[in-house]
Design an enzyme around this catalytic site. Structure first.
Site, PDB file in Angstrom:
ATOM      1  CG  ASP A 155      80.186 -21.032 112.675  1.00 44.37           C
ATOM      2  OD1 ASP A 155      80.514 -20.613 113.697  1.00 44.37           O
ATOM      3  OD2 ASP A 155      79.547 -20.314 111.828  1.00 44.37           O
ATOM      4  CG  ASN A 198      80.723 -18.636 118.967  1.00 45.86           C
ATOM      5  OD1 ASN A 198      80.428 -17.839 119.542  1.00 45.86           O
ATOM      6  ND2 ASN A 198      80.867 -18.776 117.677  1.00 45.86           N
ATOM      7  N   GLY A 231      74.462  -8.239 125.149  1.00 47.50           N
ATOM      8  CA  GLY A 231      74.967  -8.983 126.519  1.00 47.50           C
ATOM      9  C   GLY A 231      73.948  -9.884 127.100  1.00 47.50           C
ATOM     10  CD  GLU A 273      72.536 -18.087 120.802  1.00 50.83           C
ATOM     11  OE1 GLU A 273      73.563 -17.460 120.781  1.00 50.83           O
ATOM     12  OE2 GLU A 273      71.690 -17.997 119.930  1.00 50.83           O
ATOM     13  CG  ASN A 332      74.117 -15.870 124.880  1.00 52.39           C
ATOM     14  OD1 ASN A 332      73.230 -16.688 125.146  1.00 52.39           O
ATOM     15  ND2 ASN A 332      74.298 -15.788 123.470  1.00 52.39           N
ATOM     16  CG  HIS A 352      76.223 -20.933 114.611  1.00 54.07           C
ATOM     17  ND1 HIS A 352      74.986 -21.331 113.736  1.00 54.07           N
ATOM     18  CD2 HIS A 352      76.851 -19.783 114.035  1.00 54.07           C
ATOM     19  CE1 HIS A 352      75.236 -20.583 112.771  1.00 54.07           C
ATOM     20  NE2 HIS A 352      76.115 -19.684 112.583  1.00 54.07           N
TER      21      HIS A 352
END
Length: 547
Positions: A150, A107, A18, A179, A20, A109
């Site tokens: 992706d 999302n 968790g 990120e 992010n 990546h």
């Protein structure tokens, strides 16, 4: 003056620690968005973070739910959700889910896509590939999610230099540090663009929801009835093709090309209805942008170009009313015959005058007050409130779907009947309520009565109504037992209420052999009646053609 602003709501999916997710939590106030819930597929660290910040957690186990895994997740997501954020969520989203939430899923990546993306490229494997390729730069990407892996449109990227002799784990840690900064910025960017688009785009007042399955011979007439509407407001046409095998998808595609700002289709590759999925609840109503929802299936059509305008005018002027419907013509496809103004033709219109203290909710269930799908307009928020108040009624436990809408809204608001014909409701053989097989026909009737018994167990009704429904249930259930001996009753048969002929039926159904014999007799009788009806229809049509 009290000015309220629209809240930009996001739902976060996570399967891991968790990190992010925590960054999204930390930037809520600064970037002016709100996390409404966390969705997880396993016990993970993200849950503890959600609990510390009092964010509701919805947990789903793919092993126990199987094919229903993503349907259950989807059902948990509030219809007001503006964005779904995948923050380390492991399961791959199915095509139908991506289509439903198109341009509303993002999302992260751990690479500079399109480099080092695709199947199997996740976690430390990405950085190992980066180092093996002797790349000078690494980084991360936030992108929209589509049906590929992706492959969605890139929103933001952040690059960092690769350090000589760096390990994949160390590089991955540095990428992740970027990120967690990038993801909240991407949410803010999408939110800001959403606000700009909302201000610049015309406000849609009505969403027309149309279900299509092998309706190619009727579909153009249906869509043209929508496009012919004359309104002083904007509307959208939401078409849902449930994996048709005829030319329906081509017709929809052609119209979408002509009217891209109005017609918004979903094309399923697998039939959702056959899986027990409520298509309107799952795919149509949640994407509706309008304050009001109008419904019309692909084989029905509107014949009054002012239908929507009249209905909207009334509901806008009368806050106590949540649904308005009209009269219609019934067209029997098999016999090529039309019953005009069916309510006037078959029932005294006094039944529709709710000022006469009619109990509309009870009348809807008993069938004396009919609301036909192609004639309605209702307030979207009342539909979702109905689902929230009584979620069981809207599950696949019951085979019909419209009665729950009419009943649920009638419990929350007044219902208006407009004594005008605005549409044609087509009666086709082989539909859910008019199955060609007796067993399927009886099963639908039984489910309809089971729904009414469910409502009786939940709400107060008159003694007369309860007795009427119980008698009907006893008969239909016992008739269905002739064709499915092992079917378990949802509610017990009231033996003391059975009239003599139904008591005989009850004793027959105590024996599997007797049930099978009488079931066979019923099927033979049903087949003979169908053949005779087709002969009569053919003779009737030939007579019409000879005139």
């Amino acid at each position: 003056m009290n000015c309220s602003k629209e809240i930009f709501e996001i739902v976060v999916f996570s399967s891991g620690g968790g990190g992010n997710f925590q960054s999204l939590i930390d930037h809520q106030a600064e970037f002016d968005y709100s996390i409404s819930q966390l969705v997880v597929d396993r016990d993970c660290g993200a849950i503890n973070r959600a609990e510390r910040h009092q964010i509701p957690v919805f947990s789903f186990n793919i092993d126990s739910l199987g094919d229903r895994f993503f349907y259950e997740i989807d059902a948990s997501i509030p219809y007001t959700t503006n964005l779904i954020v995948l923050a380390g969520f492991f399961p791959i989203l199915p095509d139908w889910f991506c289509a439903k939430w198109q341009n509303k899923i993002i999302n992260t990546h751990p690479s500079l896509l399109p480099k080092f993306g695709g199947k199997g490229m996740y976690g430390v494997k990405v950085q190992e590939a980066v180092l093996a390729a002797n790349e000078k730069e690494a980084g991360c990407t936030v992108h929209f999610v589509d049906s590929g892996i992706d492959t969605g449109e890139i929103i933001l990227q952040k690059s960092i230099a690769v350090v000589e002799n760096e390990t994949a784990w160390n590089l991955g840690g540095r990428v992740f540090d970027e990120e967690v900064k990038l993801l909240p910025l991407a949410v803010k960017m999408i939110k800001d663009q959403y606000i700009l688009d909302t201000k610049s785009q015309p406000k849609i007042l009505v969403s027309i929801c149309c279900l299509v399955y092998n309706h190619s011979q009727y579909l153009e007439q249906c869509i043209q009835g929508f496009l012919n509407q004359k309104t002083n407001f904007d509307f959208e046409i939401l078409l849902h093709d449930d994996a048709s095998t005829d030319n329906s998808t081509k017709i929809i595609s052609d119209y979408q090309e002509k009217y891209p700002d109005i017609i918004k289709p979903i094309y399923q590759t697998q039939n959702q209805f056959s899986k027990g999925i409520s298509v309107s609840k799952t795919f149509q109503f949640p994407r509706a942008k309008g304050k009001y929802i109008a419904m019309c299936e692909g084989d029905d059509y509107w014949i009054d170009s002012l239908k929507l305008q009249k209905q909207v005018d009334f509901l806008e002027a009368n806050d106590d009313f949540g649904l308005i419907h009209t009269d219609c013509n019934l067209y029997y496809q098999h016999s090529n015959s039309l019953v005009e103004a069916v309510n006037s033709a078959t029932t005294s219109n006094k039944i529709y005058d709710i000022s006469r203290e009619l109990n509309v909710s009870e009348a809807i269930l008993i069938g004396s007050y009919k609301i036909r799908t192609s004639t309605v307009l209702f307030k979207k928020d009342l539909y979702f409130k109905s689902v929230e108040n009584d979620p069981i009624a809207f599950t696949s436990l019951f085979k019909m779907g419209d009665i729950q809408i009419w009943f649920g809204i009638s419990k929350l608001s007044a219902v208006k009947y407009l004594d005008e014909v605005t549409s044609v409701y087509r009666i086709n053989e082989g539909t859910l309520s008019r199955e060609k097989e007796l067993k399927k026909q009886l099963r639908f009737q039984l489910s309809s009565i089971e729904l009414r018994l469910y409502y009786i167990s939940k709400y107060e009704f008159s003694i007369e109504f309860v007795r009427f429904i119980m008698l009907k249930y006893n008969t239909i259930f016992l008739r269905y037992k002739l064709h499915d001996f092992n079917y378990k009753a949802m509610y017990p048969v009231q033996k003391d209420m059975l009239p003599f002929n139904v008591k005989i039926l009850y004793w027959i159904t105590q024996s599997k052999v007797a049930s099978n014999v009488f079931g066979l007799v019923e099927n033979i009788k049903f087949s003979i009646e169908n053949i005779w009806n087709k002969i009569k229809t053919s003779l009737f049509n030939n007579k019409l053609q000879s005139k």
